[in-house]
Write a protein that holds these residues in place. Structure first.
Motif, mmCIF file in Angstrom:
data_model
loop_
_atom_site.group_PDB
_atom_site.id
_atom_site.type_symbol
_atom_site.label_atom_id
_atom_site.label_comp_id
_atom_site.label_asym_id
_atom_site.label_seq_id
_atom_site.Cartn_x
_atom_site.Cartn_y
_atom_site.Cartn_z
ATOM 1 N N ALA A 227 0.861 -1.186 0.000
ATOM 2 C CA ALA A 227 0.000 0.000 0.000
ATOM 3 C C ALA A 227 0.890 1.226 0.000
ATOM 4 N N ASP A 228 0.539 2.222 -0.834
ATOM 5 C CA ASP A 228 1.379 3.408 -0.955
ATOM 6 C C ASP A 228 0.676 4.689 -0.535
ATOM 7 N N SER A 229 -0.479 4.566 0.111
ATOM 8 C CA SER A 229 -1.204 5.742 0.585
ATOM 9 C C SER A 229 -2.015 5.361 1.812
ATOM 10 N N PRO A 230 -2.383 6.326 2.647
ATOM 11 C CA PRO A 230 -3.191 6.003 3.836
ATOM 12 C C PRO A 230 -4.530 5.355 3.496
ATOM 13 N N ASP A 231 -5.157 5.773 2.395
ATOM 14 C CA ASP A 231 -6.446 5.174 2.031
ATOM 15 C C ASP A 231 -6.286 3.686 1.708
ATOM 16 N N THR A 232 -5.284 3.367 0.900
ATOM 17 C CA THR A 232 -5.036 1.955 0.589
ATOM 18 C C THR A 232 -4.600 1.181 1.823
ATOM 19 N N ALA A 233 -3.833 1.838 2.692
ATOM 20 C CA ALA A 233 -3.381 1.182 3.918
ATOM 21 C C ALA A 233 -4.549 0.807 4.810
ATOM 22 N N ALA A 234 -5.552 1.673 4.894
ATOM 23 C CA ALA A 234 -6.722 1.371 5.720
ATOM 24 C C ALA A 234 -7.439 0.127 5.208
ATOM 25 N N GLU A 235 -7.606 0.023 3.880
ATOM 26 C CA GLU A 235 -8.275 -1.148 3.319
ATOM 27 C C GLU A 235 -7.425 -2.400 3.504
ATOM 28 N N LEU A 236 -6.107 -2.261 3.346
ATOM 29 C CA LEU A 236 -5.216 -3.415 3.520
ATOM 30 C C LEU A 236 -5.246 -3.928 4.950
ATOM 31 N N LEU A 237 -5.227 -3.024 5.922
ATOM 32 C CA LEU A 237 -5.261 -3.443 7.326
ATOM 33 C C LEU A 237 -6.592 -4.101 7.666
ATOM 34 N N ASP A 238 -7.693 -3.605 7.099
ATOM 35 C CA ASP A 238 -8.985 -4.260 7.318
ATOM 36 C C ASP A 238 -8.976 -5.679 6.756
ATOM 37 N N ALA A 239 -8.339 -5.867 5.603
ATOM 38 C CA ALA A 239 -8.244 -7.209 5.021
ATOM 39 C C ALA A 239 -7.404 -8.124 5.904
ATOM 40 N N LYS A 298 -11.972 16.087 8.937
ATOM 41 C CA LYS A 298 -12.774 15.117 9.673
ATOM 42 C C LYS A 298 -12.744 13.746 9.000
ATOM 43 N N GLU A 299 -12.789 13.760 7.670
ATOM 44 C CA GLU A 299 -12.747 12.484 6.956
ATOM 45 C C GLU A 299 -11.419 11.778 7.186
ATOM 46 N N GLU A 300 -10.303 12.537 7.168
ATOM 47 C CA GLU A 300 -8.991 11.942 7.436
ATOM 48 C C GLU A 300 -8.874 11.476 8.878
ATOM 49 N N GLU A 301 -9.568 12.154 9.791
ATOM 50 C CA GLU A 301 -9.538 11.715 11.185
ATOM 51 C C GLU A 301 -10.233 10.366 11.347
ATOM 52 N N ARG A 302 -11.370 10.198 10.651
ATOM 53 C CA ARG A 302 -12.057 8.900 10.716
ATOM 54 C C ARG A 302 -11.193 7.800 10.115
ATOM 55 N N ARG A 303 -10.503 8.113 9.016
ATOM 56 C CA ARG A 303 -9.600 7.137 8.418
ATOM 57 C C ARG A 303 -8.447 6.815 9.364
ATOM 58 N N ARG A 304 -7.932 7.826 10.029
ATOM 59 C CA ARG A 304 -6.835 7.619 10.987
ATOM 60 C C ARG A 304 -7.270 6.706 12.131
ATOM 61 N N ASP A 305 -8.457 6.948 12.704
ATOM 62 C CA ASP A 305 -8.944 6.093 13.788
ATOM 63 C C ASP A 305 -9.132 4.653 13.320
ATOM 64 N N ARG A 306 -9.574 4.510 12.090
ATOM 65 C CA ARG A 306 -9.760 3.165 11.517
ATOM 66 C C ARG A 306 -8.411 2.448 11.384
ATOM 67 N N SER A 334 3.176 10.632 21.863
ATOM 68 C CA SER A 334 1.754 10.650 22.219
ATOM 69 C C SER A 334 0.982 11.708 21.451
ATOM 70 N N GLU A 335 1.680 12.710 20.887
ATOM 71 C CA GLU A 335 0.973 13.738 20.122
ATOM 72 C C GLU A 335 0.410 13.206 18.810
ATOM 73 N N LEU A 336 0.760 11.977 18.437
ATOM 74 C CA LEU A 336 0.175 11.368 17.254
ATOM 75 C C LEU A 336 -1.281 10.975 17.474
ATOM 76 N N GLY A 337 -1.758 11.093 18.694
ATOM 77 C CA GLY A 337 -3.179 10.896 18.932
ATOM 78 C C GLY A 337 -3.499 9.681 19.766
ATOM 79 N N LYS A 338 -4.798 9.505 19.999
ATOM 80 C CA LYS A 338 -5.256 8.408 20.839
ATOM 81 C C LYS A 338 -4.953 7.068 20.175
ATOM 82 N N GLY A 339 -4.646 6.103 21.007
ATOM 83 C CA GLY A 339 -4.344 4.768 20.535
ATOM 84 C C GLY A 339 -2.868 4.510 20.288
ATOM 85 N N ILE A 340 -2.041 5.582 20.234
ATOM 86 C CA ILE A 340 -0.626 5.389 19.945
ATOM 87 C C ILE A 340 0.083 4.695 21.110
#
Length: 451
Positions: A227-239, A298-306, A334-340
Motif C-alpha cells: 500500500a502506498d497511501s493512507p487510504d489503501t493502507a486502511a483497506e489493507l489493514l482491514d483485510a 474530519k474524513e482523514e480523522e475517521r480514516r486515521r482512527d480506523r 503521544s501527540e500522534l493521537g489516541k491509541g498510539i
C-alpha cells in the motif's frame, strides 16, 4: 642475529598494519593469543583490585593457623573456560559463595581497562555461573557478519552487537517491534536487512509505504501486498484483520480437544497446526507510522482512527494467527493521537537509531529500559546504522546492521520471487511487477549507473 631482528621487525610491522587496516585479521592472527595470555597472567591481581574476591573459608584459616602456615589469599571466581572468538574472548566464571552476577556487571568497565580490551559485557548463564564476553576491537566500526549464523523458522540475523554476537529478529519470541530513527540514521538499511533475511523464508511480506512506495516498491517482487497511501493502507489493514479472524476459526476447528489427544498436540496458534493446514505467516512492515496517524480533515480523522484501531487489533491478537508487525518511523510520540500509546504497549521489541528528540527515545525505552534512553540520544550523526535494541525484559544492546544497498536487496527479492505466496484475502493489493526487470544486476554496475 641480524636475520632474526629483520624478521621480528617485519612481524611487528605486519601486526601494526593489520591492526590499523584490518583489525579482525589482526585479532585472529595475533590479538587473541596475546589477550588470552594477558588475562591469565593478570587475572588474580585484577580480580583482587576490582573487589571480586572473597576471603578464604574458615576451615582454611583454621588449618593454616594449626599448621603454622601463611594465611591463604582471597579467592577470585574460578575460571571454567577461556574461549577465543573471531571478535574477542569468552570467559566463563564460577562465582564463589557470597558473590553475585551484579558484582561482575558493576566491574565491567574496570575489567575492560585492566585487561586492555575494547569492551566487556557479562550475563548469567545459570545460578553461580557468569559468562564474560570481551571484545578486542570495535566490531561496530566496520560490520562483518559471520559466515554462518543460526537459522530457524521466523528468526533472521539483522545486525551485529557490540559484544561481537549476532543480533537476531525472532518473531516467535518477540512478535511485534518498533523501529525508530531520524533521517539518515540508518533505519532504511536496517529495514532492508530485515527484508533480505525474510526473503528466503516461507513467509508473506506485506508493506505499507506512504512515501508513494519509494522504499518498499523496488522490493515488490517478494511482497504479497503493498500500500502506498493512507487510504489503501486502511483497506489493507482491514483485510488483514479479516484474515486474522479466518485463521482463528481454522485453529478452533483443528484444536483436537479430545480425551485421546495428548495435551502437546492441542492447537492454540498456527504453529501447533499440521504443516499441510498451517496458514502462511505474515510480516507487516509499516515504513512511516506517523503518516498513518496524521490528519487535517474530519474524513482523514475517521480514516486515521480506523487505521490505528486495526493496528492495535493486529498487535493484540495477531501473534497466534501468525501476523507480525514491524512498525517504523522517524517520530513516535503521544501527540500522534489516541491509541498510539496502546499500540506501543503491544510492541515488545524496540530499536532506536539516532533520534532528534528525547521524547521519541522515551517512547521507545522509557517503559522498558530507562537507562537506554540516554544511550539512544547520544548516537553520533556520523555513525549511521548504529542503534540501541531492547525488549520488555529490560536488557538492551548497541547494534549495527551491515550496509546493504537497495540494489542488493532488490537482487535478493528478485531471486526469491518464486517464494512469494498468493493470499486470496490480499489479492487486490498485490503489487504489479510486470514491468520490473527480473534479471539480477551486479551491485557495482548499479553503483556506476547511479553515479
Amino acid at each position: 642475529m641480524t636475520a632474526f631482528t629483520v624478521a621480528l621487525v617485519l612481524v611487528v610491522a605486519a601486526a601494526g598494519l593489520l591492526r590499523w587496516r584490518r583489525p579482525a585479521w589482526y585479532w585472529l592472527a595475533f590479538g587473541a593469543t596475546l589477550a588470552a595470555l594477558r588475562v591469565l597472567v593478570r587475572y588474580r591481581s585484577v580480580m583482587d583490585a576490582c573487589g571480586l574476591t572473597v576471603p578464604p573459608a574458615r576451615w582454611r584459616l583454621s588449618l593454616a593457623r594449626a599448621t603454622n602456615r601463611p594465611i591463604p589469599e582471597p579467592r577470585p571466581p574460578r575460571i571454567r573456560r577461556l574461549r577465543p572468538t573471531r571478535t574477542g574472548l569468552v570467559l566463563r566464571l564460577k562465582l564463589r559463595p557470597g558473590q553475585d552476577v551484579f558484582d561482575i556487571a558493576a566491574a565491567s568497565d574496570r575489567l575492560r581497562h585492566s585487561f586492555s580490551m575494547f569492551g566487556v559485557t557479562s550475563r548469567e548463564v545459570r545460578s553461580g555461573v557468569v559468562e564474560v564476553r570481551m571484545t578486542g576491537y570495535d566490531v561496530l566500526k566496520r560490520v562483518q557478519m559471520p559466515a554462518e549464523t543460526e537459522t530457524r523458522a521466523m528468526r533472521v540475523p539483522v545486525a551485529l552487537r557490540e559484544d561481537g554476537s549476532v543480533h537476531y529478529r525472532d518473531y516467535r519470541a518477540i512478535p511485534h517491534a518498533l523501529t525508530l530513527g531520524a533521517t539518515e540514521s540508518g533505519k532504511s538499511v536496517y529495514q532492508r536487512n530485515l527484508v533480505a533475511g525474510l526473503a528466503p523464508l516461507d513467509v508473506a511480506l506485506v508493506g505499507i509505504d506512504c512515501k508513494q512506495g519509494v522504499e518498499l516498491f523496488p522490493l515488490a517482487r517478494r511482497f504479497s501486498a503493498l500500500a502506498d497511501s493512507p487510504d489503501t493502507a486502511a483497506e489493507l489493514l482491514d483485510a488483514l484483520v479479516a484474515r486474522m479472524a479466518d485463521v482463528y476459526r481454522l485453529i478452533r476447528t483443528q484444536q483436537r480437544i479430545t480425551v485421546d489427544v495428548p495435551d502437546a498436540e492441542i492447537a492454540a496458534d498456527i504453529w501447533d497446526l499440521p504443516d499441510e493446514l498451517r496458514p502462511t505467516p505474515v510480516v507487516v512492515l509499516v515504513d512511516e507510522v506517523a503518516e498513518l496517524a496524521l490528519y487535517a480533515t474530519k474524513e482523514e480523522e475517521r480514516r486515521r482512527d480506523r487505521i490505528i484501531t486495526a493496528l492495535v487489533r493486529l498487535a493484540q491478537l495477531g501473534r497466534a494467527a501468525g501476523i507480525y508487525l514491524e512498525i517504523c518511523g522517524q517520530r513516535f510520540g503521544s501527540e500522534l493521537g489516541k491509541g498510539i500509546t496502546m499500540l506501543r504497549a503491544q510492541l515488545t521489541g524496540r530499536t532506536a537509531h539516532r533520534l532528534n528528540d528525547e521524547t521519541s527515545a522515551n517512547m521507545a525505552f522509557g517503559d522498558i529500559a530507562p537507562d537506554a534512553v540516554l544511550a539512544a540520544i547520544q548516537i553520533p550523526a556520523e555513525l549511521r546504522g548504529l542503534a540501541i535494541a531492547g525488549d520488555a525484559s529490560g536488557g538492551w544492546h548497541r547494534i549495527r546492521a551491515p550496509h546493504t544497498s537497495l540494489r542488493q536487496a532488490v537482487n535478493l527479492c528478485n531471486r526469491y520471487a518464486d517464494r512469494t505466496p498468493d493470499l486470496p484475502e490480499l489479492a487486490s493489493f498485490r503489487p504489479a511487477t510486470a514491468g520490473t526487470a527480473t534479471e539480477l544486476v551486479p551491485p557495482a554496475t548499479a553503483s556506476s549507473a547511479t553515479a
